[in-house]
Design a protein around this motif. Structure first.
Motif, PDB file in Angstrom:
ATOM      1  N   LYS A 114       0.837  -1.207   0.000  1.00 27.70           N
ATOM      2  CA  LYS A 114       0.000   0.000   0.000  1.00 27.70           C
ATOM      3  C   LYS A 114       0.870   1.255   0.000  1.00 27.70           C
ATOM      4  N   ILE A 115       1.981   1.202   0.751  1.00 25.79           N
ATOM      5  CA  ILE A 115       2.897   2.348   0.778  1.00 25.79           C
ATOM      6  C   ILE A 115       3.502   2.571  -0.609  1.00 25.79           C
ATOM      7  N   ALA A 116       3.878   1.479  -1.277  1.00 26.30           N
ATOM      8  CA  ALA A 116       4.429   1.578  -2.634  1.00 26.30           C
ATOM      9  C   ALA A 116       3.383   2.136  -3.586  1.00 26.30           C
ATOM     10  N   ILE A 118       0.992   4.242  -2.824  1.00 24.84           N
ATOM     11  CA  ILE A 118       0.897   5.687  -2.560  1.00 24.84           C
ATOM     12  C   ILE A 118       2.046   6.414  -3.245  1.00 24.84           C
ATOM     13  N   ARG A 119       3.263   5.862  -3.137  1.00 23.46           N
ATOM     14  CA  ARG A 119       4.441   6.484  -3.747  1.00 23.46           C
ATOM     15  C   ARG A 119       4.301   6.526  -5.267  1.00 23.46           C
ATOM     16  N   ASN A 120       3.878   5.413  -5.874  1.00 29.80           N
ATOM     17  CA  ASN A 120       3.703   5.358  -7.328  1.00 29.80           C
ATOM     18  C   ASN A 120       2.612   6.314  -7.794  1.00 29.80           C
ATOM     19  N   LEU A 134       2.091  13.503  -0.785  1.00 31.00           N
ATOM     20  CA  LEU A 134       2.008  12.040  -0.853  1.00 31.00           C
ATOM     21  C   LEU A 134       3.394  11.391  -0.764  1.00 31.00           C
ATOM     22  N   GLN A 135       4.408  12.035  -1.338  1.00 36.83           N
ATOM     23  CA  GLN A 135       5.770  11.502  -1.235  1.00 36.83           C
ATOM     24  C   GLN A 135       6.262  11.547   0.215  1.00 36.83           C
ATOM     25  N   SER A 138       4.424   8.789   2.151  1.00 31.00           N
ATOM     26  CA  SER A 138       4.975   7.462   1.895  1.00 31.00           C
ATOM     27  C   SER A 138       6.338   7.307   2.568  1.00 31.00           C
ATOM     28  N   LEU A 141       5.680   6.744   6.292  1.00 30.80           N
ATOM     29  CA  LEU A 141       5.153   5.407   6.522  1.00 30.80           C
ATOM     30  C   LEU A 141       6.244   4.340   6.427  1.00 30.80           C
ATOM     31  N   VAL A 142       7.172   4.508   5.482  1.00 29.76           N
ATOM     32  CA  VAL A 142       8.301   3.581   5.351  1.00 29.76           C
ATOM     33  C   VAL A 142       9.142   3.600   6.623  1.00 29.76           C
TER      34      VAL A 142
END
Length: 147
Positions: A114-116, A118-120, A134-135, A138, A141-142
Motif C-alpha cells: 500500500k505504501i508503494a 501511494i508512492r507510485n 504524498l511523497q 509514503s 510510513l516507510v
C-alpha cells in the motif's frame, strides 16, 4: 513478651490526626450528598487547608464536572464546617498514582504494498503540492514500518 501495636499507645499527635481525618470524612460525606450520585462516587477524598478545599477525583472528565458545580460544593462545605471556603482545588489522583493505566496505542500502518502504491500514485499526479505531500507521507510510513 507481647508485642504492642503502635495504635495501642496513648498518643496525642495520633489522636489529633484521627480527629482531623474524622472531620474530613464527615465533610466528604456531606459534599457527596450535595452532588449527583453519578458524580459523587468519583469524589475520592477531600482535604481542608485553611479556607481552601481540595477535592481528589479519579479522572479529568469528573474533575471538569466538579468545576461546573464549584459553587454548590463550596456552599455545602461551608455549611458543614461552619466557615466559608474561598477556593476549591480539584486534583486528579489517577494521573498521579497510575490508578488507570493508559494502554499505549499503536498506529495501524498500511502494508509495504500500500505504501508503494501511494508512492507510485504520487509520481503520476500533476499537482506538485499534492505530489510532495504524498511523497512525504509514503516516506514517513516507510520509516514507521521499518522502525
Amino acid at each position: 513478651m507481647a508485642f504492642k501495636l503502635a495504635q495501642s499507645f496513648q498518643n496525642r499527635t495520633l489522636a489529633v490526626f484521627h480527629g482531623r481525618l474524622d472531620q474530613q470524612q464527615l465533610l466528604l460525606r456531606r459534599i457527596r450528598a450535595e452532588l449527583p450520585r453519578s458524580l459523587a462516587i468519583h469524589v475520592l477524598y477531600c482535604v481542608v487547608n485553611e479556607k481552601k478545599l481540595l477535592l481528589y477525583t479519579d479522572s479529568a472528565a469528573w474533575a471538569s464536572q466538579l468545576r461546573f458545580l464549584k459553587q454548590n460544593v463550596l456552599q455545602a462545605a461551608s455549611n458543614a464546617q461552619g466557615h466559608p471556603f474561598e477556593k476549591l482545588q480539584i486534583h486528579i489522583l489517577a494521573d498521579q498514582i497510575g490508578k488507570s493505566p493508559q494502554t499505549e496505542r499503536k498506529a495501524n500502518l498500511p502494508s509495504a504494498e500500500k505504501i508503494a502504491m501511494i508512492r507510485n500514485h504520487a509520481n503520476a499526479i500533476g499537482d506538485s503540492q499534492l505530489q510532495q505531500a504524498l511523497q512525504r507521507l509514503s516516506a514517513t510510513l516507510v520509516k514507521l514500518t521499518d522502525g
